[in-house]
Scaffold this motif. Sequence first.
Motif, PDB file in Angstrom:
ATOM      1  N   TRP A 151       0.837  -1.189   0.000  1.00 41.81           N
ATOM      2  CA  TRP A 151       0.000   0.000   0.000  1.00 41.81           C
ATOM      3  C   TRP A 151       0.872   1.239   0.000  1.00 41.81           C
ATOM      4  CZ3 TRP A 151       0.128  -3.683   3.742  1.00 41.81           C
ATOM      5  CH2 TRP A 151       0.603  -3.343   5.014  1.00 41.81           C
ATOM      6  N   LYS A 152       0.366   2.292  -0.658  1.00 39.55           N
ATOM      7  CA  LYS A 152       1.116   3.533  -0.843  1.00 39.55           C
ATOM      8  C   LYS A 152       0.240   4.722  -0.448  1.00 39.55           C
ATOM      9  CE  LYS A 152       3.439   1.767  -5.058  1.00 39.55           C
ATOM     10  NZ  LYS A 152       3.699   2.043  -6.487  1.00 39.55           N
ATOM     11  N   ASP A 153       0.945   5.880  -0.264  1.00 43.20           N
ATOM     12  CA  ASP A 153       0.198   7.105  -0.002  1.00 43.20           C
ATOM     13  C   ASP A 153      -0.142   7.788  -1.306  1.00 43.20           C
ATOM     14  OD1 ASP A 153       2.448   8.380  -0.921  1.00 43.20           O
ATOM     15  OD2 ASP A 153       3.121   9.038   1.066  1.00 43.20           O
ATOM     16  N   SER A 156       2.454   7.913  -4.078  1.00 45.38           N
ATOM     17  CA  SER A 156       3.010   6.617  -4.484  1.00 45.38           C
ATOM     18  C   SER A 156       4.276   6.267  -3.719  1.00 45.38           C
ATOM     19  CB  SER A 156       3.280   6.589  -5.998  1.00 45.38           C
ATOM     20  OG  SER A 156       2.081   6.552  -6.714  1.00 45.38           O
ATOM     21  N   ASP A 199      -0.951   3.848 -10.524  1.00 45.10           N
ATOM     22  CA  ASP A 199      -1.310   4.396  -9.209  1.00 45.10           C
ATOM     23  C   ASP A 199      -2.100   5.684  -9.375  1.00 45.10           C
ATOM     24  OD1 ASP A 199       0.163   2.332  -8.188  1.00 45.10           O
ATOM     25  OD2 ASP A 199       1.895   3.559  -7.591  1.00 45.10           O
ATOM     26  N   GLY A 242      -4.682   6.932  -0.649  1.00 48.98           N
ATOM     27  CA  GLY A 242      -3.627   6.080  -1.172  1.00 48.98           C
ATOM     28  C   GLY A 242      -4.202   4.924  -1.969  1.00 48.98           C
TER      29      GLY A 242
END
Length: 746
Positions: A151-153, A156, A199, A242
């Motif tokens: 998982w990313k904010d 990315s 993303d 995210g």
Amino acid sequence: MRRLSELGNLAADAIEGDTVAFISWYTDGRLLTASQPFRVLTGFTVDLLESMKWPDSFGTRETVSLVREAMRALDKGEPAYKGAGVLVKPDRSLVPVQLFIHKYCPGEGEEPYYYSFIVDTTERRQKEDTDRESKELLQMVMDNVPQRIFWKDLNSVYLGCNKHFAVAAGVGTSERIAGKTDYELAWTREEADAFRRDDREVMDNDRPKYHIIEPQLQADGTHSWLDTNKIPLHDERGNVIGILGTYEDITERMRTEEALRQSEEKLKLAVDGSRMGMWDWDLVTGTLTWSDRCKEIFGISRDAEISYQVFLETLHPEDREPVDRDVRNALDHKADYDTEMRILWKDGTIHWATAKGRGYYDAEGKAVRMSGMTVDITDRKRVELALKKREADLLFSQRIAHIGSWRWNKHTGEDEWSDEFFRILGFEPGAVKPCYKLFLSMVHPGDVELVMRDAREALAENRPSSLDYRIIRRDGALRYVHVEAVRMVVDSRGRPVGNFGTIQDITDRKQVELSLEDAKVQAEMYLDLMGHDINNLNQIAMGFLEIALETLPPGSPAVEYILKPLDALKNSSSLIQRVKKLQQTREGGLPLHQLNVGQLLAEVLTMYDDIPGRRITIKTAIDCNCIVVANDLLRDVFQNLIGNSVKHSTGPVTILVSAENVREGDRVYCRVSIEDNGPGIPDKLKKSLFDRFRKGAKKTSGRGLGLYLVSSLVEIYRGKVWVEDRVPGDYTMGVRFVVQLPIVSC
């Protein structure tokens, strides 16, 4: 930080239980996806899930109401829903869960769906005061699922991952991923750019992106193919904060699919080479799909629209109902579809095809699909029809010619008789069982030993057999038959395996032969009588006439009255001798040999140098010295023709005798013409001039017997004779007889 903290709390809440589950569904409850953890959590297998609906088939009444309320709220645009519920497992045990429900609205024309993370909260309720344990549990779950999870904010930047992802990215452990971007990991810059573009698309559009098939360079230097899913993550207010991503390494699957693709290409080549047409019928939508080859078989253009009704309309009218019945029976009874049909092309030609297919059914047993192949068998069918026609023609010909056929199989000891074989024996076809003993019992007692001896000798000498004998039918009728048998049929080791042959009813022919034999005996008796007794009487009469002639004084008027009967008796004796010689020639008693036609004609002409009381002029035009195959009776042929010119004319007459070489095709002949300027022969008499004694000919006077002998002799010499006007179109100007014989040499 609060938002990240909230994300952390959310993840902690999601993994509070033993597993994390993910499920998505359509408005009517049909499942879109259900993750492996969901199946583990609920205890339902993939097969069971296919026919179930969410939430009705999974939760308690309260949970169902909760989910539906959340769906209504999401439909009104409210943010993601989080709530507690209870799921019911197949064994009716209850599982408390936490539900995180979202709605995804795709573009125009696409069906919206809902998705939810589902967490088993059974143990969390016992340990909800221990946030640390929850986080460890989350990590443990993610580390043990086969998928890579990350998982990313919003920028990315990685916030977390499971251990499988950490290894693939080259950072070792999941703790070391936080704060890194794709550019700092193992994959190439091009791959990193592609990952970040996806993303951005997911977060900007607030819309999941599923099954992104993409390449990825691994930390160990190998290249893999990924099947990636990315969904936007939201805070409690529904704002995108995210993305959550999962992917599977599908390298092996891709290799398998590539191998399958190549296999399908090979199959297509094989199908095209075998001239098979493929078809698929979606029974739910009614869509019927044909390959180009299938359309070609049915005489339809490649761009034509196909339906089941169109298919039936291409068939021969007599085959539409039977073929439709075969299709329905196959689907109703879950049986394979296999039928032959006639196809009526637009140009009126009939083609043949065979079709094979199989139905496919849903969980309730309802047919949903049928697919198969069609093969053009027109050429084969035409051969089969031609063979059937030949068999029918053979049976018809056998019946007309009274010829039957038989076959014997040594291994089985069985006999086979054709229909006409039965009829020759006096039976209706198939009325009795074919058997050699039965046949032998019908052979005339006087011929049984002959038949059995011939069979033994033919078998011992391995030769064909051909025999005529008598049979007696059950009604007592006597029939003559001619039976032919080939050599014994043997296998590759020389061992006999059977035999076959024919039988012909020759009763009519045999009766004719017997009648002819009787007639021949009578004819020989008459010839004997004429050749001996009558000829002797002629000789006696001529002797007395010659004595009487010597007693008359010279110049006596009675001399002429004695000379005429004396000449008649001499002609009678000469004719008798010719008939005897003709008979001897036919029976081989007077063999043929080479004769010089020119010399023979010169000898014959000397006989007509001086004929008392007549002025006869004989001219010749003999331009060849031909050699033909005949016998001494050829002299009689020429004497008869020249003599007729003298006898059947009065007063002065001119006779022209000519001989020349003529070519007809690749053969050379000697053509002898004898013509005179006498009274001629009317056209109506020319046609029957040589036929006095042939079957059906009426008795005539004049030249009859002599010309019949001429014609018979020339036929024996392989030649031909005919009569024509000396002056074409005017028979009164005289006649011309032509004899044409094949030349041996000149």
